[in-house]
Design an enzyme around this catalytic site. Sequence first.
Site, mmCIF file in Angstrom:
data_model
loop_
_atom_site.group_PDB
_atom_site.id
_atom_site.type_symbol
_atom_site.label_atom_id
_atom_site.label_comp_id
_atom_site.label_asym_id
_atom_site.label_seq_id
_atom_site.Cartn_x
_atom_site.Cartn_y
_atom_site.Cartn_z
ATOM 1 N N SER A 236 -9.560 14.614 3.659
ATOM 2 C CA SER A 236 -9.535 13.585 4.716
ATOM 3 C C SER A 236 -9.120 12.222 4.164
ATOM 4 O O SER A 236 -8.238 11.545 4.722
ATOM 5 C CB SER A 236 -10.883 13.503 5.429
ATOM 6 N N HIS B 173 -13.547 22.095 4.489
ATOM 7 C CA HIS B 173 -13.901 20.675 4.317
ATOM 8 C C HIS B 173 -15.025 20.345 5.323
ATOM 9 O O HIS B 173 -16.083 20.957 5.287
ATOM 10 C CB HIS B 173 -12.626 19.846 4.513
ATOM 11 N N HIS C 222 -17.841 23.383 -4.807
ATOM 12 C CA HIS C 222 -17.169 22.098 -4.598
ATOM 13 C C HIS C 222 -15.960 22.009 -5.517
ATOM 14 O O HIS C 222 -15.971 22.571 -6.617
ATOM 15 C CB HIS C 222 -18.121 20.926 -4.879
ATOM 16 N N ARG D 150 -26.271 14.331 -2.357
ATOM 17 C CA ARG D 150 -26.406 14.145 -0.907
ATOM 18 C C ARG D 150 -27.240 15.287 -0.321
ATOM 19 O O ARG D 150 -27.987 15.105 0.632
ATOM 20 C CB ARG D 150 -25.007 14.077 -0.254
ATOM 21 N N ASP E 242 -23.023 19.934 2.981
ATOM 22 C CA ASP E 242 -22.892 20.676 4.243
ATOM 23 C C ASP E 242 -23.876 21.839 4.348
ATOM 24 O O ASP E 242 -24.127 22.355 5.436
ATOM 25 C CB ASP E 242 -21.470 21.221 4.390
HETATM 26 N N1 CMX Z 1 -18.463 31.398 -1.689
HETATM 27 C C1 CMX Z 1 -17.614 32.374 -2.087
HETATM 28 N N2 CMX Z 1 -16.535 32.155 -2.858
HETATM 29 C C2 CMX Z 1 -16.347 30.905 -3.294
HETATM 30 C C3 CMX Z 1 -17.229 29.858 -2.971
HETATM 31 C C4 CMX Z 1 -18.304 30.137 -2.111
HETATM 32 N N3 CMX Z 1 -19.144 29.200 -1.690
HETATM 33 N N4 CMX Z 1 -16.788 28.712 -3.565
HETATM 34 C C5 CMX Z 1 -15.664 29.051 -4.226
HETATM 35 N N5 CMX Z 1 -15.387 30.363 -4.067
HETATM 36 C C6 CMX Z 1 -14.225 31.102 -4.504
HETATM 37 C C7 CMX Z 1 -12.966 30.475 -3.920
HETATM 38 O O1 CMX Z 1 -12.751 30.910 -2.577
HETATM 39 C C8 CMX Z 1 -11.911 30.908 -4.892
HETATM 40 O O2 CMX Z 1 -11.593 32.261 -4.614
HETATM 41 P P1 CMX Z 1 -10.061 32.793 -4.682
HETATM 42 O O3 CMX Z 1 -9.584 32.435 -6.059
HETATM 43 O O4 CMX Z 1 -10.185 34.252 -4.426
HETATM 44 O O5 CMX Z 1 -9.331 32.039 -3.605
HETATM 45 C C9 CMX Z 1 -12.659 30.868 -6.220
HETATM 46 O O6 CMX Z 1 -14.058 30.956 -5.920
HETATM 47 C C10 CMX Z 1 -12.415 29.629 -7.040
HETATM 48 O O7 CMX Z 1 -12.756 28.495 -6.283
HETATM 49 P P2 CMX Z 1 -13.362 27.195 -6.981
HETATM 50 O O8 CMX Z 1 -12.446 26.760 -8.049
HETATM 51 O O9 CMX Z 1 -14.789 27.436 -7.353
HETATM 52 O O10 CMX Z 1 -13.412 26.168 -5.766
HETATM 53 P P3 CMX Z 1 -12.225 25.340 -5.100
HETATM 54 O O11 CMX Z 1 -12.161 24.042 -5.797
HETATM 55 O O12 CMX Z 1 -10.979 26.144 -4.998
HETATM 56 O O13 CMX Z 1 -12.787 25.169 -3.621
HETATM 57 C C11 CMX Z 1 -14.426 24.756 -1.958
HETATM 58 C C12 CMX Z 1 -13.853 24.319 -3.330
HETATM 59 C C13 CMX Z 1 -15.437 23.716 -1.511
HETATM 60 C C14 CMX Z 1 -13.276 24.805 -0.939
HETATM 61 C C15 CMX Z 1 -15.081 26.150 -2.121
HETATM 62 O O14 CMX Z 1 -16.151 26.056 -3.027
HETATM 63 C C16 CMX Z 1 -15.550 26.729 -0.806
HETATM 64 O O15 CMX Z 1 -14.751 27.340 -0.086
HETATM 65 N N6 CMX Z 1 -16.865 26.521 -0.445
HETATM 66 C C17 CMX Z 1 -17.389 26.934 0.835
HETATM 67 C C18 CMX Z 1 -16.927 25.969 1.921
HETATM 68 C C19 CMX Z 1 -17.614 24.635 1.817
HETATM 69 O O16 CMX Z 1 -18.822 24.541 1.631
HETATM 70 N N7 CMX Z 1 -16.841 23.551 1.979
HETATM 71 C C20 CMX Z 1 -17.387 22.164 2.023
HETATM 72 C C21 CMX Z 1 -17.052 21.378 0.772
HETATM 73 C C22 CMX Z 1 -17.507 19.949 0.903
HETATM 74 C C23 CMX Z 1 -16.587 19.191 1.783
HETATM 75 O O17 CMX Z 1 -15.438 18.926 1.409
HETATM 76 O O18 CMX Z 1 -16.967 18.846 2.905
#
Ligand code: CMX
Length: 434
Positions: A233, A263, A309, A318, A364
């Site tokens: 964002s 996000h 994250h 937070r 979140d």
């Molecule tokens: N559950 C399952 N798998 C997860 C995970 C979770 N909570 N967090 C990361 N992973 C997976 C990713 O999907 C990714 O898988 P692929 O390689 O198969 O695509 C792998 O682990 C590596 O990801 P990462 O390096 O740990 O995390 P990223 O930096 O790529 O992504 C985030 C970060 C937040 C998008 C991810 O942790 C996620 O999807 N979390 C759940 C959604 C969430 O809570 N989002 C809110 C974040 C805060 C915000 O911005 O508001």
Amino acid sequence: MSKIHVKMREKVGKYREKAKHFAEEHGDTVISEVTVRQLFGGQRGVKSLLCDTSIVPPDKGLLIRGIPILDLVNKLPEEVYWLLLTGELPSEEELRDFQDDLKSRPRVPDYTWAMLHSLPGVYHPMAAFNTLLLSLERHSKFRQQYTEGMPKEEHWYAMLEDSLDIIALIPELAAGVYRARYELGNRIPPDRDLDWGANYANMLGIDDPDGSFAELIRLYMVLHSDHESGNVSAHTAHCVASSLADPYYAVSAGLNGLAGPLHGLANQQVLMWLLGVLEKFGGNPSKKQLEDFVHETLNSGQVIPGYGHAVLRVVDPRFTAIMNFGKQHCPDGPVFKLAQTVFEVVPDILKGIHKISDPWPNVDSISGSLLYQCGVTQHPFYTVFFAVSRALGMTSQIVWSRVWNEPIERPKSVNFETLEKMVKEAEKGNSKKK
Ligand code: CMX
């Protein structure tokens, strides 16, 4: 002109003096490099953005202008907005003046409410909210003054003016969407005697006999206000504003990014997931049952929302702030209790999955459970709470981009063929060095 304008002008002058020759003197100094993994991996860790409002050290979490977020939990959102803008907390007099300034600004016009009531069928509150925000763009002072030929040195001032207009009315806009979308009756007008956060809480119309809902909303607004500049964002708003699109366009663009499930929409996803658990088990499950359900979610290819994250590598402070609030105000709420049990179960499971960089909860994972316990049960609205708060950070950041007079953002892309050639060249060079 109010005290925020005076304070900002003082800061802008000082900062410009300091930064005057910095880029010229140090222009060729390398501060970051990009690997192929980073290019394919969402540019993680590539340092290519300037942001003074806040930073997120992976091992500490959010610091706003150098202050840990847990030290700001008792501040009003207006104080934190002043801090984001100026780099200092306001004095009592400055705070009062700032609040008066915000209260003196225009309210949401009737044509915007007419647009809301003309939306057909069932719509997502984020889409409605953002559409209405964009409908206010015609009032942009930045666009008007730019068209009339405003000097570049004054861009920041017009950006600030639009930003304050947006912040002044954004709670009214959000509350209006909430009441219309969920057919809760007439809009509740702003109350001049209330602070910004309490006013927002009041306009939603949630029963709040002891004031704890207003307290939660103030806290929520403070916690979600900013998270440095690389998140979707903030980065989107920054990029759009770099074209000198006005803050209405820039904030609206940023909010479109916030609406994604990875996000800002994650808080809605979390609540849906928690309610699904309660329904499946007819109440709070045992730890073993919850562990099995977490594995089921992961095995079906879904993420555990609210965990992980892109930057953080510790429990999000937070999250801690909201957890502390919940323990004090609604310790027995079933959804809040479940969110706590999830925290006891999920990190250990995620730690066992090699590819996951961060097994810890982000904000979140808990925020929605408290909103739910306080009576905001309509979870599609949760991202709008996030949006109102994040507007504080996005607008502060784009004002400062104009202080720095950053040029239009334009990183270079390469096609796959060029990438292959670049990699070949680089690897040839590396093997010669060896
Ligand atoms: N559950 C399952 N798998 C997860 C995970 C979770 N909570 N967090 C990361 N992973 C997976 C990713 O999907 C990714 O898988 P692929 O390689 O198969 O695509 C792998 O682990 C590596 O990801 P990462 O390096 O740990 O995390 P990223 O930096 O790529 O992504 C985030 C970060 C937040 C998008 C991810 O942790 C996620 O999807 N979390 C759940 C959604 C969430 O809570 N989002 C809110 C974040 C805060 C915000 O911005 O508001």
